[in-house]
Structure formats: C-alpha cells, structure tokens
Motif scaffolding. Structure first.
Motif, PDB file in Angstrom:
ATOM      1  N   LEU A 188       0.826  -1.202   0.000  1.00  0.00           N
ATOM      2  CA  LEU A 188       0.000   0.000   0.000  1.00  0.00           C
ATOM      3  C   LEU A 188       0.866   1.259   0.000  1.00  0.00           C
ATOM      4  CD1 LEU A 188      -2.695   1.373   0.073  1.00  0.00           C
ATOM      5  CD2 LEU A 188      -2.790   1.027   2.541  1.00  0.00           C
ATOM      6  N   LYS A 189       1.971   1.234   0.743  1.00  0.00           N
ATOM      7  CA  LYS A 189       2.880   2.382   0.759  1.00  0.00           C
ATOM      8  C   LYS A 189       3.379   2.673  -0.647  1.00  0.00           C
ATOM      9  CE  LYS A 189       7.245   4.162   1.009  1.00  0.00           C
ATOM     10  NZ  LYS A 189       8.330   4.061  -0.003  1.00  0.00           N
ATOM     11  N   GLN A 190       3.745   1.627  -1.397  1.00  0.00           N
ATOM     12  CA  GLN A 190       4.244   1.809  -2.755  1.00  0.00           C
ATOM     13  C   GLN A 190       3.168   2.401  -3.666  1.00  0.00           C
ATOM     14  OE1 GLN A 190       7.655   1.611  -2.125  1.00  0.00           O
ATOM     15  NE2 GLN A 190       7.704   0.812  -4.206  1.00  0.00           N
ATOM     16  N   LYS A 191       1.925   1.993  -3.472  1.00  0.00           N
ATOM     17  CA  LYS A 191       0.849   2.500  -4.318  1.00  0.00           C
ATOM     18  C   LYS A 191       0.510   3.953  -4.006  1.00  0.00           C
ATOM     19  CE  LYS A 191      -1.449  -1.827  -5.513  1.00  0.00           C
ATOM     20  NZ  LYS A 191      -2.723  -2.586  -5.531  1.00  0.00           N
ATOM     21  N   LEU A 192       0.597   4.323  -2.735  1.00  0.00           N
ATOM     22  CA  LEU A 192       0.214   5.673  -2.341  1.00  0.00           C
ATOM     23  C   LEU A 192       1.372   6.672  -2.439  1.00  0.00           C
ATOM     24  CD1 LEU A 192      -2.028   4.996   0.795  1.00  0.00           C
ATOM     25  CD2 LEU A 192      -2.762   5.456  -1.555  1.00  0.00           C
ATOM     26  N   PHE A 193       2.591   6.224  -2.134  1.00  0.00           N
ATOM     27  CA  PHE A 193       3.720   7.147  -2.074  1.00  0.00           C
ATOM     28  C   PHE A 193       4.865   6.786  -3.012  1.00  0.00           C
ATOM     29  CE2 PHE A 193       1.569   7.385   2.039  1.00  0.00           C
ATOM     30  CZ  PHE A 193       1.418   8.758   2.196  1.00  0.00           C
ATOM     31  N   GLY A 194       4.789   5.643  -3.664  1.00  0.00           N
ATOM     32  CA  GLY A 194       5.882   5.238  -4.530  1.00  0.00           C
ATOM     33  C   GLY A 194       7.151   5.013  -3.744  1.00  0.00           C
ATOM     34  N   ASP A 195       8.266   5.525  -4.241  1.00  0.00           N
ATOM     35  CA  ASP A 195       9.548   5.369  -3.555  1.00  0.00           C
ATOM     36  C   ASP A 195       9.807   6.481  -2.545  1.00  0.00           C
ATOM     37  OD1 ASP A 195      10.146   3.068  -4.993  1.00  0.00           O
ATOM     38  OD2 ASP A 195      11.026   4.202  -6.653  1.00  0.00           O
ATOM     39  N   SER A 196       8.903   7.446  -2.429  1.00  0.00           N
ATOM     40  CA  SER A 196       9.077   8.542  -1.480  1.00  0.00           C
ATOM     41  C   SER A 196       8.775   8.076  -0.061  1.00  0.00           C
ATOM     42  CB  SER A 196       8.153   9.712  -1.833  1.00  0.00           C
ATOM     43  OG  SER A 196       8.414  10.176  -3.138  1.00  0.00           O
ATOM     44  N   PRO A 197       9.399   8.680   0.949  1.00  0.00           N
ATOM     45  CA  PRO A 197       9.091   8.327   2.342  1.00  0.00           C
ATOM     46  C   PRO A 197       7.628   8.617   2.665  1.00  0.00           C
ATOM     47  CG  PRO A 197      11.115   9.610   2.196  1.00  0.00           C
ATOM     48  CD  PRO A 197      10.473   9.687   0.848  1.00  0.00           C
ATOM     49  N   ALA A 198       7.033   7.781   3.500  1.00  0.00           N
ATOM     50  CA  ALA A 198       5.623   7.955   3.854  1.00  0.00           C
ATOM     51  C   ALA A 198       5.439   8.468   5.275  1.00  0.00           C
ATOM     52  CB  ALA A 198       4.878   6.626   3.687  1.00  0.00           C
ATOM     53  N   VAL A 199       6.407   8.199   6.150  1.00  0.00           N
ATOM     54  CA  VAL A 199       6.274   8.593   7.558  1.00  0.00           C
ATOM     55  C   VAL A 199       6.230  10.115   7.667  1.00  0.00           C
ATOM     56  CG1 VAL A 199       7.425   8.605   9.802  1.00  0.00           C
ATOM     57  CG2 VAL A 199       7.350   6.516   8.449  1.00  0.00           C
ATOM     58  N   GLY A 200       5.289  10.607   8.461  1.00  0.00           N
ATOM     59  CA  GLY A 200       5.127  12.044   8.634  1.00  0.00           C
ATOM     60  C   GLY A 200       4.119  12.657   7.683  1.00  0.00           C
ATOM     61  N   LYS A 201       3.661  11.862   6.731  1.00  0.00           N
ATOM     62  CA  LYS A 201       2.664  12.352   5.782  1.00  0.00           C
ATOM     63  C   LYS A 201       1.278  11.839   6.179  1.00  0.00           C
ATOM     64  CE  LYS A 201       6.037  12.592   2.038  1.00  0.00           C
ATOM     65  NZ  LYS A 201       6.403  12.123   0.691  1.00  0.00           N
ATOM     66  N   TYR A 202       0.272  12.385   5.538  1.00  0.00           N
ATOM     67  CA  TYR A 202      -1.103  12.047   5.891  1.00  0.00           C
ATOM     68  C   TYR A 202      -1.796  11.301   4.753  1.00  0.00           C
ATOM     69  CZ  TYR A 202      -0.860  15.123   9.972  1.00  0.00           C
ATOM     70  OH  TYR A 202      -0.524  15.693  11.172  1.00  0.00           O
ATOM     71  N   VAL A 203      -2.704  10.409   5.130  1.00  0.00           N
ATOM     72  CA  VAL A 203      -3.610   9.768   4.184  1.00  0.00           C
ATOM     73  C   VAL A 203      -5.033   9.986   4.693  1.00  0.00           C
ATOM     74  CG1 VAL A 203      -1.959   8.009   3.439  1.00  0.00           C
ATOM     75  CG2 VAL A 203      -3.450   7.537   5.390  1.00  0.00           C
ATOM     76  N   ARG A 204      -5.974   9.952   3.766  1.00  0.00           N
ATOM     77  CA  ARG A 204      -7.377  10.089   4.151  1.00  0.00           C
ATOM     78  C   ARG A 204      -8.052   8.725   4.101  1.00  0.00           C
ATOM     79  NH1 ARG A 204      -9.859  14.663   5.153  1.00  0.00           N
ATOM     80  NH2 ARG A 204      -8.766  16.625   4.749  1.00  0.00           N
ATOM     81  N   ILE A 205      -8.612   8.332   5.238  1.00  0.00           N
ATOM     82  CA  ILE A 205      -9.312   7.047   5.355  1.00  0.00           C
ATOM     83  C   ILE A 205     -10.766   7.354   5.645  1.00  0.00           C
ATOM     84  CG2 ILE A 205      -9.431   4.846   6.562  1.00  0.00           C
ATOM     85  CD1 ILE A 205      -6.508   5.290   7.396  1.00  0.00           C
ATOM     86  N   ALA A 206     -11.628   7.021   4.700  1.00  0.00           N
ATOM     87  CA  ALA A 206     -13.058   7.313   4.829  1.00  0.00           C
ATOM     88  C   ALA A 206     -13.294   8.792   5.135  1.00  0.00           C
ATOM     89  CB  ALA A 206     -13.694   6.434   5.900  1.00  0.00           C
TER      90      ALA A 206
END
Length: 201
Positions: A153-171
């Motif tokens: 899921l990290k790869q699909k949402l952020f690709g190779d960029s770091p994901a920690v510290g960023k936000y996602v919207r869930i529902a």
C-alpha cells in the motif's frame, strides 16, 4: 561351493540377462533418487514455511459470534462482551478487540479501497519496519489518528518517497503515517503477505 564360485555364478547369470539386469538397476536408482528428492523437498518446504510464519508470532485466540446462528451476519461482539472476557480471563496476557473492514484510502490523486485492520501496542510478531515505528501506548490510549502501512500500500500511495510524517485520508478522515512495514520475503506467500495492500490503525 566357495564364496568365489557363488560370486562368479551370480556374475554369469547377470551377464546372461544383462538387458533385464540393467533395466532393474535403472529402476532401483530412479526410485531411490525420487524418494530422496521428495523427502528433501518436503523438509525444505516445511522449514521455509515455518520460518516465514514464525515472524507473525503467537496470534493468540480469536473469539467470533456464534457462526451457527441464523442471524450471524447481524450479530456483533459488543464492548460489554470485551469487558466480560477481560474480567473473566485471568490468565490472558492481553485482551483487545479487533476490527477489520475495507475503506476508501486516498493520498492526493491516488485513491482506492483497501483493507483496514485495528492494531494495539501489544506486539507478538517479529515484523520489521522499513520506516518509522509501531503504535505505542500513547497512540492507543489517546485514540490518535495514526496508521501503519504495509509495504504494498505504501508503494501505491507514495511510490519510492518516504511515507512517515505524511497524511492519508481514510473514509474522509486524516491519519498520520507513523510507520511502514518492511516488504516480507515470504516465498510462496509473497503475493499474499509480502506486498499486502493493507494498513493498521
């Protein structure tokens, strides 16, 4: 007759029926090799599966509503049920409710429906983190809007960029990414586990 005479007689018989003897020997060799290969393959597969599943640790005991009930789809375990189990199970190391469902998850223009599961700060597995951390007691106690992403899921949402510290919207609600699970080299289970498109909250 001496041993030498028996040996020469055996050789003479084998030579007289050399075609049959050769075919018999080939059959024995192939059969023995097949048994050894299958046994070695089974031992190797067993060790590989055991090592792979070992990272998930002792998952404990799961309680579900009565599946024989005609109203199984409508029956749910309530918070009072959880409290009853927590009180009654004096030998349990930890008791916590688990929730699992599918929700819309979005990061920018990347949006799809993914599996979401609840998690706690009580860790029994040995899953490694590629980024960030697992949940801690403050996250759970404060019901913070934080989440851990699985590698796929990290790869699909952020690709190779770091994901920690960023936000996602869930529902529709914002959740801070605090950790990303490392990709699991799970062999035959890799397509199911290693690149799981899921997240924990």
């Amino acid at each position: 007759m001496k041993f030498g005479e028996y040996f020469l007689a055996a050789l003479s018989t084998l030579w007289a029926n050399r075609a049959r003897s050769i075919l018999t020997m080939i059959g024995i060799i192939i059969g023995t090799a097949a048994v050894i290969s299958i046994f070695a393959l089974g031992q190797s597969a067993s060790a590989s599966i055991g090592q792979t599943l070992g990272v998930f640790g002792d998952q404990g005991l799961f309680l579900f509503p009565d599946q024989s009930s005609r109203r199984f789809n409508a029956v749910q375990i309530t918070w009072s049920d959880y409290e009853n189990v927590l009180t009654a199970c004096t030998r349990c190391a930890k008791v916590f409710p688990v929730y699992d469902n599918y929700y819309s998850v979005r990061n920018g223009h990347a949006k799809d429906v993914y599996e979401l599961a609840s998690d706690t700060d009580y860790v029994t597995d040995k899953l490694a983190m590629a980024e960030g951390r697992r949940f801690d007691g403050d996250d759970v106690g404060g019901a913070r809007n934080v989440c851990d992403l699985y590698w796929g899921l990290k790869q699909k949402l952020f690709g190779d960029s770091p994901a920690v510290g960023k936000y996602v919207r869930i529902a529709g609600r914002r959740f801070l990414v605090v950790g990303v699970f490392a990709n699991i080299s799970a062999g035959v289970f890799n397509s199911v586990i290693g690149s799981s498109d899921a997240l924990n909250i």
